[in-house]
Design a protein around this motif. Structure first.
Motif, PDB file in Angstrom:
ATOM      1  N   TYR A  51       0.874  -1.194   0.000  1.00  0.00           N
ATOM      2  CA  TYR A  51       0.000   0.000   0.000  1.00  0.00           C
ATOM      3  C   TYR A  51       0.904   1.235   0.000  1.00  0.00           C
ATOM      4  O   TYR A  51       0.787   2.125   0.846  1.00  0.00           O
ATOM      5  CB  TYR A  51      -0.931   0.016   1.209  1.00  0.00           C
ATOM      6  CG  TYR A  51      -1.720  -1.259   1.406  1.00  0.00           C
ATOM      7  CD1 TYR A  51      -2.886  -1.501   0.682  1.00  0.00           C
ATOM      8  CD2 TYR A  51      -1.306  -2.227   2.323  1.00  0.00           C
ATOM      9  CE1 TYR A  51      -3.616  -2.674   0.864  1.00  0.00           C
ATOM     10  CE2 TYR A  51      -2.031  -3.396   2.501  1.00  0.00           C
ATOM     11  CZ  TYR A  51      -3.180  -3.616   1.774  1.00  0.00           C
ATOM     12  OH  TYR A  51      -3.902  -4.772   1.960  1.00  0.00           O
ATOM     13  N   GLU A  73       1.502  -0.902  -5.142  1.00  0.00           N
ATOM     14  CA  GLU A  73       0.395   0.064  -5.092  1.00  0.00           C
ATOM     15  C   GLU A  73      -0.521  -0.184  -6.286  1.00  0.00           C
ATOM     16  O   GLU A  73      -0.057  -0.196  -7.422  1.00  0.00           O
ATOM     17  CB  GLU A  73       0.937   1.496  -5.113  1.00  0.00           C
ATOM     18  CG  GLU A  73      -0.113   2.580  -5.215  1.00  0.00           C
ATOM     19  CD  GLU A  73      -1.118   2.534  -4.086  1.00  0.00           C
ATOM     20  OE1 GLU A  73      -2.323   2.400  -4.404  1.00  0.00           O
ATOM     21  OE2 GLU A  73      -0.711   2.636  -2.909  1.00  0.00           O
ATOM     22  N   LYS A  74      -1.812  -0.367  -6.042  1.00  0.00           N
ATOM     23  CA  LYS A  74      -2.723  -0.688  -7.144  1.00  0.00           C
ATOM     24  C   LYS A  74      -3.303   0.545  -7.838  1.00  0.00           C
ATOM     25  O   LYS A  74      -3.680   0.471  -9.009  1.00  0.00           O
ATOM     26  CB  LYS A  74      -3.872  -1.572  -6.657  1.00  0.00           C
ATOM     27  CG  LYS A  74      -4.907  -0.869  -5.787  1.00  0.00           C
ATOM     28  CD  LYS A  74      -6.073  -1.800  -5.494  1.00  0.00           C
ATOM     29  CE  LYS A  74      -7.134  -1.092  -4.663  1.00  0.00           C
ATOM     30  NZ  LYS A  74      -8.303  -1.969  -4.403  1.00  0.00           N
ATOM     31  N   HIS A 102       5.490  -2.069  -8.405  1.00  0.00           N
ATOM     32  CA  HIS A 102       4.511  -3.058  -8.853  1.00  0.00           C
ATOM     33  C   HIS A 102       3.118  -2.449  -8.786  1.00  0.00           C
ATOM     34  O   HIS A 102       2.627  -2.168  -7.686  1.00  0.00           O
ATOM     35  CB  HIS A 102       4.568  -4.311  -7.972  1.00  0.00           C
ATOM     36  CG  HIS A 102       5.930  -4.897  -7.827  1.00  0.00           C
ATOM     37  ND1 HIS A 102       6.452  -5.823  -8.718  1.00  0.00           N
ATOM     38  CD2 HIS A 102       6.908  -4.671  -6.900  1.00  0.00           C
ATOM     39  CE1 HIS A 102       7.675  -6.156  -8.337  1.00  0.00           C
ATOM     40  NE2 HIS A 102       7.975  -5.475  -7.246  1.00  0.00           N
ATOM     41  N   ARG A 103       2.489  -2.242  -9.944  1.00  0.00           N
ATOM     42  CA  ARG A 103       1.124  -1.716  -9.955  1.00  0.00           C
ATOM     43  C   ARG A 103       0.155  -2.888  -9.875  1.00  0.00           C
ATOM     44  O   ARG A 103      -0.360  -3.390 -10.872  1.00  0.00           O
ATOM     45  CB  ARG A 103       0.863  -0.888 -11.208  1.00  0.00           C
ATOM     46  CG  ARG A 103      -0.317   0.051 -11.040  1.00  0.00           C
ATOM     47  CD  ARG A 103      -0.574   0.843 -12.287  1.00  0.00           C
ATOM     48  NE  ARG A 103      -1.776   0.375 -12.958  1.00  0.00           N
ATOM     49  CZ  ARG A 103      -2.216   0.832 -14.115  1.00  0.00           C
ATOM     50  NH1 ARG A 103      -1.530   1.760 -14.758  1.00  0.00           N
ATOM     51  NH2 ARG A 103      -3.313   0.366 -14.644  1.00  0.00           N
ATOM     52  N   ARG A 104      -0.059  -3.342  -8.651  1.00  0.00           N
ATOM     53  CA  ARG A 104      -0.917  -4.498  -8.409  1.00  0.00           C
ATOM     54  C   ARG A 104      -1.595  -4.342  -7.054  1.00  0.00           C
ATOM     55  O   ARG A 104      -1.092  -3.638  -6.168  1.00  0.00           O
ATOM     56  CB  ARG A 104      -0.110  -5.803  -8.382  1.00  0.00           C
ATOM     57  CG  ARG A 104       0.559  -6.154  -9.690  1.00  0.00           C
ATOM     58  CD  ARG A 104       1.239  -7.508  -9.601  1.00  0.00           C
ATOM     59  NE  ARG A 104       0.271  -8.591  -9.492  1.00  0.00           N
ATOM     60  CZ  ARG A 104       0.602  -9.862  -9.244  1.00  0.00           C
ATOM     61  NH1 ARG A 104       1.872 -10.193  -9.083  1.00  0.00           N
ATOM     62  NH2 ARG A 104      -0.327 -10.794  -9.165  1.00  0.00           N
ATOM     63  N   ALA A 105      -2.711  -5.018  -6.886  1.00  0.00           N
ATOM     64  CA  ALA A 105      -3.340  -5.097  -5.570  1.00  0.00           C
ATOM     65  C   ALA A 105      -2.435  -5.910  -4.646  1.00  0.00           C
ATOM     66  O   ALA A 105      -1.780  -6.859  -5.077  1.00  0.00           O
ATOM     67  CB  ALA A 105      -4.711  -5.744  -5.681  1.00  0.00           C
ATOM     68  N   TYR A 109      -0.495  -9.485  -5.324  1.00  0.00           N
ATOM     69  CA  TYR A 109       0.965  -9.523  -5.303  1.00  0.00           C
ATOM     70  C   TYR A 109       1.468 -10.587  -4.324  1.00  0.00           C
ATOM     71  O   TYR A 109       2.330 -11.399  -4.659  1.00  0.00           O
ATOM     72  CB  TYR A 109       1.522  -8.154  -4.917  1.00  0.00           C
ATOM     73  CG  TYR A 109       3.026  -8.120  -4.847  1.00  0.00           C
ATOM     74  CD1 TYR A 109       3.800  -7.979  -5.995  1.00  0.00           C
ATOM     75  CD2 TYR A 109       3.678  -8.275  -3.626  1.00  0.00           C
ATOM     76  CE1 TYR A 109       5.185  -7.987  -5.929  1.00  0.00           C
ATOM     77  CE2 TYR A 109       5.061  -8.281  -3.559  1.00  0.00           C
ATOM     78  CZ  TYR A 109       5.808  -8.135  -4.715  1.00  0.00           C
ATOM     79  OH  TYR A 109       7.179  -8.157  -4.649  1.00  0.00           O
TER      80      TYR A 109
END
Length: 198
Positions: A51, A73-74, A102-105, A109
């Motif tokens: 987050y 961080e998504k 990393h652009r992921r939830a 992840y």
């Protein structure tokens, strides 16, 4: 204005997303890192920042000598801002440190993560439920290296974290409307720590 506080990238400016995040204040960030550096947990560490928001915690660790950081961080706008902040910090510290965005939830992840991290920061949004945080902590507990540390930052009005058996709570400190918990690899007794007021 948010900046890196100390280390090789000290005073480098960090952009902050316009909404959806609550950046860790300089006072809280300095207190977190003072405790971690006193325990020699930052230099050379493999860091995971979940987050990540602006990336301030993970990038502060890089500035202070961590070997690598994974920033998760998504939110698209926040992830773009983290990438820009990471580029500034990378320029200041040189090529030695590895910085990955990393652009992921977070749950997605962690479901596929294969790291062995030394230091994990968890600063979730206010609306993350206690159950979702407990699930996150359970997964993180299995991804820490021996001697690894977890730092959780939450609103003081939130329920304390429910620690899995893989993590032993060590320290809890309140800074006004923010409370920070530290835990390490070990057996949790599921006992709340006494609150420290500041």
């Amino acid at each position: 204005m948010t900046r890196i506080i100390s280390g090789r990238a000290g005073s480098v400016r960090l952009d902050v997303p316009a909404s959806g995040t609550r950046p860790t204040s300089d006072r809280v960030r300095e207190s977190i890192f003072s405790a971690l550096e006193a325990a020699d947990l930052v230099s050379g560490a493999r860091v995971l920042d979940l987050y990540a928001g602006s990336g301030a915690l993970g990038l502060e660790a890089i500035s202070r000598g961590a070997a690598s950081v994974d920033l998760v961080e998504k939110a698209p706008q926040a992830a773009t801002i983290i990438a820009a902040n990471a580029a500034r910090v990378r320029k200041a510290v040189g090529a030695a440190a590895e910085i990955r965005v990393h652009r992921r939830a977070v749950d997605a992840y962690l479901a596929t993560a294969r790291g062995a991290w030394d230091l994990v920061f968890i600063d979730p949004p206010y609306d993350l439920s206690a159950t979702d945080l407990a699930t996150c902590l359970d997964r993180v507990g299995g991804l820490l290296a021996d001697g690894g540390r977890v730092v959780v930052e939450r609103a003081s009005r939130s329920d304390p974290p429910r620690w899995p058996h893989s993590l032993a709570p060590l320290r809890e400190k309140r800074y006004g409307d923010t409370t920070v918990w530290h835990a390490a690899v070990g057996d949790s007794e599921d006992q709340p720590l006494p609150r420290s007021q500041s």
